[in-house]
Design a protein around this motif. Structure first.
Motif, PDB file in Angstrom:
ATOM      1  N   GLY A 127       5.113  12.224 -12.527  1.00  0.00           N
ATOM      2  CA  GLY A 127       5.117  13.679 -12.662  1.00  0.00           C
ATOM      3  C   GLY A 127       4.044  14.244 -13.575  1.00  0.00           C
ATOM      4  O   GLY A 127       3.953  15.460 -13.753  1.00  0.00           O
ATOM      5  N   TYR A 128       3.237  13.386 -14.164  1.00  0.00           N
ATOM      6  CA  TYR A 128       2.135  13.876 -14.994  1.00  0.00           C
ATOM      7  C   TYR A 128       1.049  14.434 -14.087  1.00  0.00           C
ATOM      8  O   TYR A 128       0.850  13.958 -12.973  1.00  0.00           O
ATOM      9  CB  TYR A 128       1.547  12.738 -15.846  1.00  0.00           C
ATOM     10  CG  TYR A 128       2.482  12.269 -16.933  1.00  0.00           C
ATOM     11  CD1 TYR A 128       2.430  12.816 -18.212  1.00  0.00           C
ATOM     12  CD2 TYR A 128       3.413  11.272 -16.681  1.00  0.00           C
ATOM     13  CE1 TYR A 128       3.289  12.377 -19.210  1.00  0.00           C
ATOM     14  CE2 TYR A 128       4.288  10.832 -17.674  1.00  0.00           C
ATOM     15  CZ  TYR A 128       4.214  11.389 -18.929  1.00  0.00           C
ATOM     16  OH  TYR A 128       5.061  10.968 -19.914  1.00  0.00           O
ATOM     17  N   ASP A 129       0.334  15.463 -14.580  1.00  0.00           N
ATOM     18  CA  ASP A 129      -0.803  15.964 -13.816  1.00  0.00           C
ATOM     19  C   ASP A 129      -1.883  16.445 -14.771  1.00  0.00           C
ATOM     20  O   ASP A 129      -1.715  16.418 -15.990  1.00  0.00           O
ATOM     21  CB  ASP A 129      -0.388  17.053 -12.813  1.00  0.00           C
ATOM     22  CG  ASP A 129      -0.013  18.361 -13.467  1.00  0.00           C
ATOM     23  OD1 ASP A 129      -0.794  18.890 -14.286  1.00  0.00           O
ATOM     24  OD2 ASP A 129       1.075  18.880 -13.154  1.00  0.00           O
ATOM     25  N   HIS A 130      -3.001  16.859 -14.213  1.00  0.00           N
ATOM     26  CA  HIS A 130      -4.145  17.278 -15.019  1.00  0.00           C
ATOM     27  C   HIS A 130      -4.727  18.580 -14.503  1.00  0.00           C
ATOM     28  O   HIS A 130      -5.927  18.815 -14.613  1.00  0.00           O
ATOM     29  CB  HIS A 130      -5.205  16.167 -15.085  1.00  0.00           C
ATOM     30  CG  HIS A 130      -5.490  15.512 -13.774  1.00  0.00           C
ATOM     31  ND1 HIS A 130      -6.324  16.048 -12.829  1.00  0.00           N
ATOM     32  CD2 HIS A 130      -5.019  14.358 -13.247  1.00  0.00           C
ATOM     33  CE1 HIS A 130      -6.373  15.247 -11.779  1.00  0.00           C
ATOM     34  NE2 HIS A 130      -5.579  14.207 -12.005  1.00  0.00           N
ATOM     35  N   ILE A 131      -3.861  19.429 -13.951  1.00  0.00           N
ATOM     36  CA  ILE A 131      -4.327  20.713 -13.427  1.00  0.00           C
ATOM     37  C   ILE A 131      -4.649  21.667 -14.578  1.00  0.00           C
ATOM     38  O   ILE A 131      -5.726  22.242 -14.636  1.00  0.00           O
ATOM     39  CB  ILE A 131      -3.286  21.318 -12.466  1.00  0.00           C
ATOM     40  CG1 ILE A 131      -3.132  20.407 -11.241  1.00  0.00           C
ATOM     41  CG2 ILE A 131      -3.688  22.731 -12.053  1.00  0.00           C
ATOM     42  CD1 ILE A 131      -1.944  20.709 -10.364  1.00  0.00           C
ATOM     43  N   GLU A 132      -3.713  21.812 -15.499  1.00  0.00           N
ATOM     44  CA  GLU A 132      -3.923  22.662 -16.683  1.00  0.00           C
ATOM     45  C   GLU A 132      -4.514  21.812 -17.802  1.00  0.00           C
ATOM     46  O   GLU A 132      -4.192  20.629 -17.926  1.00  0.00           O
ATOM     47  CB  GLU A 132      -2.597  23.286 -17.142  1.00  0.00           C
ATOM     48  CG  GLU A 132      -1.900  24.119 -16.083  1.00  0.00           C
ATOM     49  CD  GLU A 132      -2.660  25.373 -15.702  1.00  0.00           C
ATOM     50  OE1 GLU A 132      -3.383  25.922 -16.557  1.00  0.00           O
ATOM     51  OE2 GLU A 132      -2.550  25.794 -14.532  1.00  0.00           O
ATOM     52  N   ASP A 133      -5.370  22.417 -18.639  1.00  0.00           N
ATOM     53  CA  ASP A 133      -6.036  21.679 -19.719  1.00  0.00           C
ATOM     54  C   ASP A 133      -5.045  20.949 -20.626  1.00  0.00           C
ATOM     55  O   ASP A 133      -5.258  19.790 -20.990  1.00  0.00           O
ATOM     56  CB  ASP A 133      -6.908  22.610 -20.563  1.00  0.00           C
ATOM     57  CG  ASP A 133      -8.156  23.060 -19.821  1.00  0.00           C
ATOM     58  OD1 ASP A 133      -8.496  22.459 -18.782  1.00  0.00           O
ATOM     59  OD2 ASP A 133      -8.797  24.029 -20.289  1.00  0.00           O
TER      60      ASP A 133
END
Length: 159
Positions: A127-133
């Motif tokens: 569930g980790y992501d890198h869309i937001e800083d």
């Protein structure tokens, strides 16, 4: 009597050319990522890792993300983001040509880059992501810690 691991990892090799031994590398990377993420394993869980080529990866990327080109790693999560880990957690696919080219361009071994991408892909499954800083900083920080424990240099050090 040995106990069954709460996480099993299934492998499929859909393309020729992948070096031998990467299954053990992926398993070690996934188990370390699970440990350091502190994701709660609440039942028997399974992850699949598919080693493929750029043509198949391009097809998957086009079908699922609407991007008509190959990419290094894709993740297909099957659990709630940052929720309990059980059942089918998801699939990770990696494209040989892209992974090799990126490793060569970065001047690192295929195994080191592969390890990073497996960790990255598995964190996406959780569930980790890198869309937001802010999310990117958290995910990259966790990746860096996991990779350090596996003896892999920080892939974000030059960013």
């Amino acid at each position: 009597m040995p106990t069954k691991s709460p996480l099993s990892i299934a492998f499929a090799v859909n393309a020729e050319g992948w070096p031998d031994g990467l299954e053990a590398v992926a398993e070690r990377a996934i188990r370390e990522a699970l440990k350091q993420s502190e994701a709660p394993v609440t039942g028997v869980a399974e992850v699949s890792v598919v080693l493929t080529d750029d043509a198949e990866q391009r097809e998957l990327n086009s079908q699922w993300r609407g991007i008509d080109k190959s990419t290094n790693v894709l993740s297909f999560p099957q659990i709630e983001p940052l929720g309990p880990v059980e059942g089918l957690v998801g699939d990770i696919t990696l494209a040989l040509g892209t992974v090799q080219n990126e490793a060569n361009d970065m001047g690192i071994t295929l195994e080191a880059h592969f390890t990073h991408l497996v960790v990255h892909g598995f964190l996406h499954l959780l569930g980790y992501d890198h869309i937001e800083d802010e999310d990117a900083e958290e995910m990259e920080g966790l990746e860096t810690e996991i990779l350090a424990s596996l003896g892999i240099a920080d892939p974000y050090a030059d960013d």
